[in-house]
Design an enzyme around this catalytic site. Structure first.
Site, PDB file in Angstrom:
ATOM      1  N   ILE A  64       0.835  -1.200   0.000  1.00  0.00           N
ATOM      2  CA  ILE A  64       0.000   0.000   0.000  1.00  0.00           C
ATOM      3  C   ILE A  64       0.873   1.254   0.000  1.00  0.00           C
ATOM      4  O   ILE A  64       0.716   2.139  -0.851  1.00  0.00           O
ATOM      5  CB  ILE A  64      -0.954   0.009   1.212  1.00  0.00           C
ATOM      6  N   GLU A 106      10.350   3.163   6.427  1.00  0.00           N
ATOM      7  CA  GLU A 106      10.120   1.745   6.719  1.00  0.00           C
ATOM      8  C   GLU A 106      10.994   1.341   7.901  1.00  0.00           C
ATOM      9  O   GLU A 106      12.189   1.611   7.925  1.00  0.00           O
ATOM     10  CB  GLU A 106      10.460   0.891   5.499  1.00  0.00           C
ATOM     11  N   ILE A 110      -3.259 -13.542  -4.174  1.00  0.00           N
ATOM     12  CA  ILE A 110      -4.431 -13.659  -5.042  1.00  0.00           C
ATOM     13  C   ILE A 110      -4.982 -12.272  -5.356  1.00  0.00           C
ATOM     14  O   ILE A 110      -5.186 -11.456  -4.454  1.00  0.00           O
ATOM     15  CB  ILE A 110      -5.552 -14.489  -4.377  1.00  0.00           C
ATOM     16  N   HIS A 170      -8.153 -10.921  -6.115  1.00  0.00           N
ATOM     17  CA  HIS A 170      -9.525 -11.415  -5.981  1.00  0.00           C
ATOM     18  C   HIS A 170     -10.471 -10.776  -7.002  1.00  0.00           C
ATOM     19  O   HIS A 170     -10.203  -9.701  -7.551  1.00  0.00           O
ATOM     20  CB  HIS A 170     -10.033 -11.148  -4.565  1.00  0.00           C
TER      21      HIS A 170
END
Length: 482
Positions: free
Chosen positions: A12, A31, A47, A49
């Site tokens: 993100i 970070e 995945i 989706h």
């Protein structure tokens, strides 16, 4: 002085950084770990989706399908590797059929177009190894697969190329607000006009630093089992079972690089640092996976791993400017967070553009060259061809056939990588059946020489101290699974 500080370099934060690098503004990406993609972005299902299962009306439902549809263009620019293989949500009886029909209804409300209800004959035709007891399935052709850490790395590299400054090992200790935000880290103090909080599991902690206490994060752990490369051919699609209140259940899928993967379970845990796996849980996952694909061979297992999802008490994404002016929360990003990520980045961009105008970055370049391409079996060298190349160190990794040239390329892309695990995620060196036993020392030698640092300072993995990382290994699984 920065215009924007983004806290957290997961998928993100990295995609938001890339999106905002289109503008002529000063951006810092902070970070706390030694590399990008060290939290949930490193350990999830990978995945993309279909957007049909997120409850209609939620922010998840609004961003999931939109994000799904953005992945083809995103991959064409960033070259992280993406393939639409489709999914099946399988049901075994009439009660499951009711749930599947509701799933389609919800998907249609969410704007999803490519949904079909299949019966047994068609299911067996397109997925020959499926359990004979399966009677119905919802098929969605839009579902895809990626390596989530490769998406993150690609986005961060491109953001840096376009002017974003990345600061690793920079855990935020405190934030003070006056005319500007003063952000204190372990290494440096920053001043900024805006903060975007993408700290994942710790987004509530970051929000608390400026007096925001209207949400909290519930850590939810999921364990997985990963199998040998090319064993992914046992399935053609992502296989889901009928979802429950606890999530999408145990899935069976091939990964982008054609390993087989099964998992996860879902456990609410008391600590945000517990990435351990247990034999009992892995056995349960394996048994449940056989309801979808009965002939999975546990002897093909390579390793187990766990990821922790940042579930919020609001049970939806939190993407908004908070009560503190210019402090934007992007929190509670659990599944389908990876799917929604490019749409989330655009949403954050729009929040900022509604506040003020930014000049375009005329030098912005959306493209990033791949590091590794997916290899087919036919593209691999034979043992006879490979042996002399290993002896002269042209090839560093035997299992994945990764060359020294590829590793040096990964080291040269603007992110300091001083761990074997960091190189593993970028090049796949160490992802084979020997799990780095052959190549780890060779990789350390290359890192040591590249940065001119003592080889003993090159770490195996970048995880911070205190993380509980006891994982059930392949030998234990082979001994205990029958």
């Amino acid at each position: 002085m920065y215009d924007i500080i983004i806290i957290g370099a997961g998928v993100i934060g990295s995609l938001i950084a890339r999106e905002l690098s289109k503008y002529n503004i000063k951006i810092a990406l902070l970070e706390k770990n030694d590399d990008v993609s060290c939290g949930a972005s490193k350990a999830n299902s990978g995945i993309i989706h279909g957007g049909y299962d997120a409850k209609h009306g939620t922010l998840k439902s609004k961003l999931s399908y939109k994000g799904n549809q953005m992945y083809d263009k995103l991959n064409s620019e960033l070259n992280f590797g993406f393939e639409r293989i489709g999914s099946l949500v399988v049901g075994y009886n009439e009660e499951d059929l009711k749930s599947l029909k509701k799933l389609i209804e919800n998907g249609v409300k969410n704007g999803v177009k490519n949904l079909k209800l299949l019966t047994k004959e068609k299911i067996k035709e397109i997925e020959p190894n499926i359990n004979d007891n399966v009677q119905y399935a919802v098929y969605c052709s839009d579902v895809g697969i990626v390596s989530p850490y490769e998406v993150t790395i690609a986005a961060a590299e491109n953001a840096i190329k376009n002017g974003v400054k990345l600061f690793l090992n920079s855990e935020v200790i405190s934030i003070k607000k006056d005319e500007f935000f003063i952000v204190e880290t372990q290494k440096k103090i920053f001043k900024t006009r805006y903060i975007i909080n993408c700290a994942g599991l710790y987004s509530d902690k970051i929000a608390n630093m400026v007096g925001i206490d209207d949400f909290y994060i519930i850590p939810r752990k999921g364990e997985y089992m990963l199998f040998e490369k090319y064993y992914g051919d046992i399935v053609n699609h992502v296989i889901f079972q009928v979802p429950t209140v606890h999530g999408k259940g145990v899935l069976v899928t091939k990964t982008y690089h054609n390993n087989l993967m099964i998992g996860p379970n879902a456990q609410e845990i008391n600590t945000k640092d517990d990435k351990s796996t247990s034999l009992e849980n892995l056995k349960s996952i394996y048994i449940k996976s056989k309801n979808s694909i009965p002939n999975i061979d546990y002897k093909k297992i390579i390793r187990s791993f766990a990821g922790i999802r940042a579930t919020s008490n609001k049970h939806d994404f939190i993407i908004e400017e908070s009560k503190i002016k210019n402090f934007i929360n992007v929190a509670g990003i659990e599944s389908p967070g990876l799917t929604s990520a490019p749409a989330i980045a655009q949403m954050v961009e729009n929040i900022l553009l509604n506040k003020e105008s930014f000049k375009k970055n005329k030098k912005y370049n959306p493209y990033r060259k791949f590091i590794v391409k997916k290899k087919t079996k036919d593209e691999l060298l034979s043992n006879t061809e490979l042996k002399p190349l290993l002896d002269n160190e042209t090839y560093i990794c035997r299992c994945e056939q990764v060359s020294k040239e590829i590793i040096l390329d990964a080291l040269s892309r603007g992110i300091e990588v001083k761990s074997v695990d960091g190189i593993k995620r970028r090049t796949r060196a160490g992802m084979g059946i020997c799990q780095g036993n052959f190549c780890s020392s060779r990789v350390k030698k290359i890192i040591s020489k590249y940065y001119n640092i003592p080889i003993e300072t090159v770490k195996d993995r970048e995880e911070a101290s205190g993380i509980i990382n006891e994982r059930v290994n392949r030998i234990e699984i082979l001994k205990n699974f029958k």
